[in-house]
Design a protein around this motif. Structure first.
Motif, mmCIF file in Angstrom:
data_model
loop_
_atom_site.group_PDB
_atom_site.id
_atom_site.type_symbol
_atom_site.label_atom_id
_atom_site.label_comp_id
_atom_site.label_asym_id
_atom_site.label_seq_id
_atom_site.Cartn_x
_atom_site.Cartn_y
_atom_site.Cartn_z
ATOM 1 N N VAL A 98 0.832 -1.202 0.000
ATOM 2 C CA VAL A 98 0.000 0.000 0.000
ATOM 3 C C VAL A 98 0.865 1.249 0.000
ATOM 4 N N GLY A 99 0.211 2.396 -0.249
ATOM 5 C CA GLY A 99 0.841 3.689 -0.053
ATOM 6 C C GLY A 99 1.318 4.368 -1.327
ATOM 7 N N GLU A 100 1.576 5.656 -1.195
ATOM 8 C CA GLU A 100 1.982 6.469 -2.333
ATOM 9 C C GLU A 100 3.330 6.036 -2.881
ATOM 10 N N ASP A 101 4.282 5.740 -2.010
ATOM 11 C CA ASP A 101 5.605 5.334 -2.484
ATOM 12 C C ASP A 101 5.525 4.056 -3.301
ATOM 13 N N ALA A 102 4.723 3.096 -2.815
ATOM 14 C CA ALA A 102 4.555 1.847 -3.556
ATOM 15 C C ALA A 102 3.876 2.097 -4.897
ATOM 16 N N ALA A 103 2.896 3.003 -4.915
ATOM 17 C CA ALA A 103 2.199 3.317 -6.165
ATOM 18 C C ALA A 103 3.152 3.909 -7.193
ATOM 19 N N LEU A 104 3.958 4.867 -6.768
ATOM 20 C CA LEU A 104 4.881 5.511 -7.698
ATOM 21 C C LEU A 104 5.952 4.543 -8.176
ATOM 22 N N GLU A 105 6.394 3.656 -7.293
ATOM 23 C CA GLU A 105 7.372 2.650 -7.697
ATOM 24 C C GLU A 105 6.775 1.678 -8.705
ATOM 25 N N GLN A 106 5.536 1.260 -8.459
ATOM 26 C CA GLN A 106 4.863 0.364 -9.401
ATOM 27 C C GLN A 106 4.686 1.051 -10.750
ATOM 28 N N TRP A 107 4.326 2.326 -10.750
ATOM 29 C CA TRP A 107 4.155 3.065 -11.998
ATOM 30 C C TRP A 107 5.474 3.179 -12.756
ATOM 31 N N ARG A 108 6.558 3.510 -12.043
ATOM 32 C CA ARG A 108 7.855 3.623 -12.709
ATOM 33 C C ARG A 108 8.276 2.285 -13.317
ATOM 34 N N HIS A 109 8.017 1.210 -12.575
ATOM 35 C CA HIS A 109 8.373 -0.133 -13.055
ATOM 36 C C HIS A 109 7.656 -0.435 -14.375
ATOM 37 N N PHE A 110 6.380 -0.098 -14.450
ATOM 38 C CA PHE A 110 5.627 -0.340 -15.675
ATOM 39 C C PHE A 110 6.034 0.635 -16.774
ATOM 40 N N ARG A 111 6.113 1.909 -16.424
ATOM 41 C CA ARG A 111 6.424 2.951 -17.416
ATOM 42 C C ARG A 111 7.748 2.686 -18.115
ATOM 43 N N ASP A 112 8.737 2.231 -17.351
ATOM 44 C CA ASP A 112 10.073 2.021 -17.898
ATOM 45 C C ASP A 112 10.273 0.608 -18.438
ATOM 46 N N THR A 156 0.827 -5.783 -17.919
ATOM 47 C CA THR A 156 -0.066 -4.700 -17.509
ATOM 48 C C THR A 156 0.532 -3.951 -16.325
ATOM 49 N N SER A 157 -0.099 -2.834 -15.982
ATOM 50 C CA SER A 157 0.511 -1.929 -14.999
ATOM 51 C C SER A 157 0.241 -2.319 -13.551
ATOM 52 N N ARG A 158 -0.872 -3.016 -13.287
ATOM 53 C CA ARG A 158 -1.326 -3.317 -11.932
ATOM 54 C C ARG A 158 -1.561 -2.046 -11.116
ATOM 55 N N MET A 159 -1.947 -0.955 -11.775
ATOM 56 C CA MET A 159 -2.154 0.321 -11.089
ATOM 57 C C MET A 159 -3.582 0.520 -10.611
ATOM 58 N N SER A 160 -4.493 -0.385 -10.948
ATOM 59 C CA SER A 160 -5.915 -0.146 -10.662
ATOM 60 C C SER A 160 -6.184 0.033 -9.177
ATOM 61 N N VAL A 161 -5.530 -0.749 -8.329
ATOM 62 C CA VAL A 161 -5.788 -0.616 -6.893
ATOM 63 C C VAL A 161 -5.245 0.702 -6.356
ATOM 64 N N TYR A 162 -4.145 1.173 -6.910
ATOM 65 C CA TYR A 162 -3.579 2.450 -6.460
ATOM 66 C C TYR A 162 -4.458 3.622 -6.898
ATOM 67 N N ARG A 168 1.575 10.231 -28.914
ATOM 68 C CA ARG A 168 2.047 9.896 -30.260
ATOM 69 C C ARG A 168 2.622 8.480 -30.310
ATOM 70 N N ASN A 169 2.905 7.935 -29.144
ATOM 71 C CA ASN A 169 3.407 6.567 -29.056
ATOM 72 C C ASN A 169 2.231 5.613 -28.960
ATOM 73 N N ARG A 170 2.205 4.569 -29.787
ATOM 74 C CA ARG A 170 1.033 3.698 -29.871
ATOM 75 C C ARG A 170 0.716 3.040 -28.541
ATOM 76 N N SER A 171 1.706 2.495 -27.863
ATOM 77 C CA SER A 171 1.443 1.818 -26.596
ATOM 78 C C SER A 171 1.010 2.804 -25.519
ATOM 79 N N ALA A 172 1.651 3.974 -25.498
ATOM 80 C CA ALA A 172 1.252 4.990 -24.518
ATOM 81 C C ALA A 172 -0.165 5.465 -24.793
ATOM 82 N N ALA A 173 -0.529 5.622 -26.068
ATOM 83 C CA ALA A 173 -1.882 6.037 -26.417
ATOM 84 C C ALA A 173 -2.899 4.971 -26.036
ATOM 85 N N THR A 174 -2.515 3.711 -26.193
ATOM 86 C CA THR A 174 -3.411 2.616 -25.812
ATOM 87 C C THR A 174 -3.641 2.613 -24.305
#
Length: 458
Positions: free
Chosen positions: A187-201, A219-225, A243-249
């Motif tokens: 849980v928590g904001e730090d975990a959310a941002l870490e999960q997002w960075r992991h997916f984004r990168d 997938t991102s697993r960001m839904s719970v955050y 402009r990036n296809r995956s980012a747009a999706t």
């Protein structure tokens, strides 16, 4: 310095938080969470456990300032405001059916004792009700909504404010987390941002192609955050180049989340009843046989491997891959002919990311009762879906141990092996081809019964 109450509901974060920014500008900030039985009792154990974790995280993050109260929010917030001499209560706007009614009551009660109630920000990129057609009516179809949503846009993420926490105030104890067998995300904001960075990168680069594959980390697993506001969609959208296809999706998936919230805002009744009333009289199965089949679906023993894997993932992780959510929902509604609301309630009770608008309208999309323009002919074949999206069978073998000895894609049709399915794996509870035909027959009957009668010729 005055004290402002930050009424926390589903925004467990410090960064990009308009309500907290407004509270910090008004004075010392007292964060308050009210345990409301009307929300706590219906929530399943995974959501209760996640909420308890978020409360502990926020108490630690605020240096112990978080005050937890239990009871009617209007009464509790009035009591706290009087005790600490607060002139303002600040919260993010709630657009759910109950939340809107509750917030109006809270505003009236606070106004009665001279305390202002301010709404700042929302859990959505674009607030429900903002994006409309040119004539001011709501969109009922996703694609035109998504174009208007993107044109409307959203602001940049807000920096975390400097906050003077008002400490030393007491409330009730944070409740014990219920025992949950499922493996929950941290849980928590730090975990959310870490999960997002992991997916984004990482997986984001291949998201357009990989998002329908449940057999890996695609997938991102960001839904719970997002559900608990440990991060805001604005923060994520700022990292997405359309402009990036995956980012747009991926951006489109965030738009779906806003779209369903918008649908619920305009049609609160659609949380429990068919959005399309013409579909409300579809013939459904009830009685002992239907109940036995529903139980088999819930427990992941339908005899269809991809369906069983999905239902067992729900129990094991309190989460299910989105493609698999559609497959298991289609099986319940189109193969077993069971009311979609029973499936939606089961998911809400078992998901850690259970979001009323997304969950129930996603179910309606599959069931053909919702916003899709031509929905009912879409019947997911669990065998072909499994072969297409889990081509090596890795996902099925992960959650269905009875089939781990079946190699490759053959795991999706274990009954076709010379010796049949492995011992211990259930027989198929229905024949998909027959039930698909039956589902379409029922739809045709419904369509004919709803057609206007032709006037007799004279």
């Amino acid at each position: 310095m005055a004290t402002a109450i930050w009424w926390v509901r589903r925004d467990f974060r410090i960064g990009d938080n308009p309500a907290l920014v407004a509270a910090a500008a008004a004075g010392d900030v007292l964060p308050v969470f009210v345990l409301d039985d009307r929300l706590w009792q219906p929530a399943g154990d995974p959501r209760r456990a996640w909420l308890v974790g978020c409360l502990h995280w926020l108490r630690e993050r605020t240096g112990g300032a978080l005050v937890v109260r239990a009871g009617d929010p209007a009464e509790e917030l009035v009591a706290v405001a009087r005790r600490v001499g607060a002139a303002t209560v600040v919260a993010a706007a709630d657009y759910g059916p109950y939340g809107r009614e509750r917030d109006d009551r809270v505003e009236e009660a606070l106004g009665g004792v001279g305390v202002a109630f301010e709404r700042h920000g929302t859990p959505w990129a674009v607030a429900p009700g903002v994006v409309t057609k040119a004539d001011g009516t709501p969109f009922k179809v996703f694609t035109p909504y998504s174009r208007a949503w993107a044109a409307r846009g959203w602001g940049r993420p807000l920096p975390a404010p400097d906050v003077r926490w008002a400490t030393g105030h007491r409330g009730v104890a944070i409740p014990d987390a219920p025992a949950v067998d499922a493996e929950l995300l941290p849980v928590g904001e730090d975990a959310a941002l870490e999960q997002w960075r992991h997916f984004r990168d990482g997986a984001l680069a291949d998201y357009a192609e990989g998002r329908d594959r449940p057999d890996g980390e695609h997938t991102s697993r960001m839904s719970v955050y997002l559900k608990y506001g440990c991060t805001h969609p604005r923060t994520m959208l700022a990292d997405l180049d359309a402009r990036n296809r995956s980012a747009a999706t991926y951006r489109s998936e965030l738009c779906w989340r806003d779209f369903y919230a918008d649908v619920l805002w305009h049609r609160p009744d659609s949380a429990r009843r068919a959005f399309n009333p013409a579909m409300a009289t579809m013939q459904l199965d009830t009685g002992p046989t239907a109940e036995a089949r529903l139980a088999a679906w819930r427990e992941g023993r339908t005899g269809y491997p991809i369906v069983d894997a999905g239902m067992r993932q729900l129990l094991a992780e309190a989460w299910v891959h989105n493609r698999v959510r559609m497959i298991v929902a289609s099986f319940l509604v189109k193969d077993l002919h069971v009311d979609w609301t029973l499936g939606a309630r089961w998911f809400m009770a078992r998901l850690q990311d259970g979001e009323l608008s997304s969950n129930n309208h996603g179910w309606q999309w599959v069931a053909g009762t919702g916003t899709d323009a031509a929905p009912y002919f879409r019947v997911f074949n669990p065998i072909t879906q499994g072969r297409k999206f889990d081509p090596r069978g890795d996902y099925v073998r992960r959650f269905v141990p009875e089939l781990r000895a079946v190699a490759g894609a053959a795991v999706h049709e274990p009954w076709s092996a010379p010796a049949g399915a492995p011992a211990g794996y259930p027989e198929r509870i229905v024949d998909h081809a027959a039930e698909r035909a039956e589902a379409l027959r029922r739809y045709e009957d419904l369509r004919r019964s709803a057609a206007p009668a032709t006037a007799p010729r004279r």
